[in-house]
Design an enzyme around this catalytic site. Sequence first.
Site, short mmCIF file in Angstrom:
data_model
loop_
_atom_site.label_atom_id
_atom_site.label_comp_id
_atom_site.label_asym_id
_atom_site.label_seq_id
_atom_site.Cartn_x
_atom_site.Cartn_y
_atom_site.Cartn_z
N GLU A 94 0.80 -1.22 0.00
CA GLU A 94 0.00 0.00 0.00
C GLU A 94 0.84 1.27 0.00
O GLU A 94 0.30 2.37 -0.19
CB GLU A 94 -0.94 -0.01 1.21
CG GLU A 94 -2.05 -1.06 1.09
CD GLU A 94 -2.94 -1.16 2.31
OE1 GLU A 94 -2.51 -0.68 3.39
OE2 GLU A 94 -4.04 -1.71 2.20
N GLU A 125 7.67 -21.67 7.71
CA GLU A 125 7.90 -20.77 8.84
C GLU A 125 8.89 -21.34 9.84
O GLU A 125 9.39 -20.63 10.72
CB GLU A 125 6.59 -20.46 9.56
CG GLU A 125 6.02 -21.60 10.38
CD GLU A 125 4.84 -21.16 11.23
OE1 GLU A 125 4.90 -21.34 12.45
OE2 GLU A 125 3.86 -20.62 10.67
#
Length: 312
Positions: A94, A125
């Site tokens: 963004e 992960e």
Amino acid sequence: MTSTADYAHLRAQLDTLTTEAFRPELADIDHRSTLEIARTMNGEDATVPAAVAQQLPLIAAAIDAIAARMSHGGRLIYAGAGTAGRLGVLDASECPPTFNTDPSEVLGLIAGGPSAMVTAVEGAEDSKAFAAEDLASIGLNDRDTVVGISASGRTPYAIGAVEHARALGALTIGLSCNAGSELAAAAEHGIEVVVGPELLTGSTRLKAGTAQKLVLNMLSTITMIRLGKTYGNLMVDVRASNEKLRARSRRIVALATGATDSEIESALAATDGEVKNAILTLLGEVDAPTAARLLAESQGHLRAALQAAEKN
């Protein structure tokens, strides 16, 4: 292959985490009315800003450190797995339309790569090495900032990212939702927003995710304010990539200058649609090339450029 002993050790670790705690008072939640569940969930969410508020001095210190690095060409890089990784990618993505940053300036790394945004990548992960490889692939250097994000504060990918970055001299921030986390300890700036047990046991996309989103909003937005990407509370570096943003660009110029529609159109046309430059031509009464030069000399800070224009 993970052994029974390994699982027992991991389970013992999870038992110590606030974000994983079981809440017996909510054990009958599936028998409650939809409105009651919604009220309960809303009440839980309302506690998050207070938890963030307790960390504001640490957040502010981290922002000042990020801005100092970025003002000298450094990048802001988020690294996390699962929900935490997705939130980092979201915040990074963004920045270009909001602040006209280059896509390479704010980056989001997620364990398992881009496909992990929509599909879980098995085991990604759990590897510190994967994080180091991902950072090496983007040429991490000592001017950059790496923000490791993990609700539990124990995710190897996030910890590995911070450890690798710190070893190279990069600025490091560890954002977690448990006190005394390994992630915060590994980072130069540890931020621990303790939101407590979740409505659904261990579902850290809820309060923990909300807390992480709030902090990431602050890290990116206030850093950009410090870098001169705004004029007051106006997004003067907005990139007009669609009709809505083109309309917003004109509105921002109007709010900043009070100019007429025809003056605004002329200014934007002369400055190739650059809002900040258009404002400077109108308020500073300079032409487009001069506006571009003054902004470059002011490192993009419009207020400083306006002061310089007054002296011309």
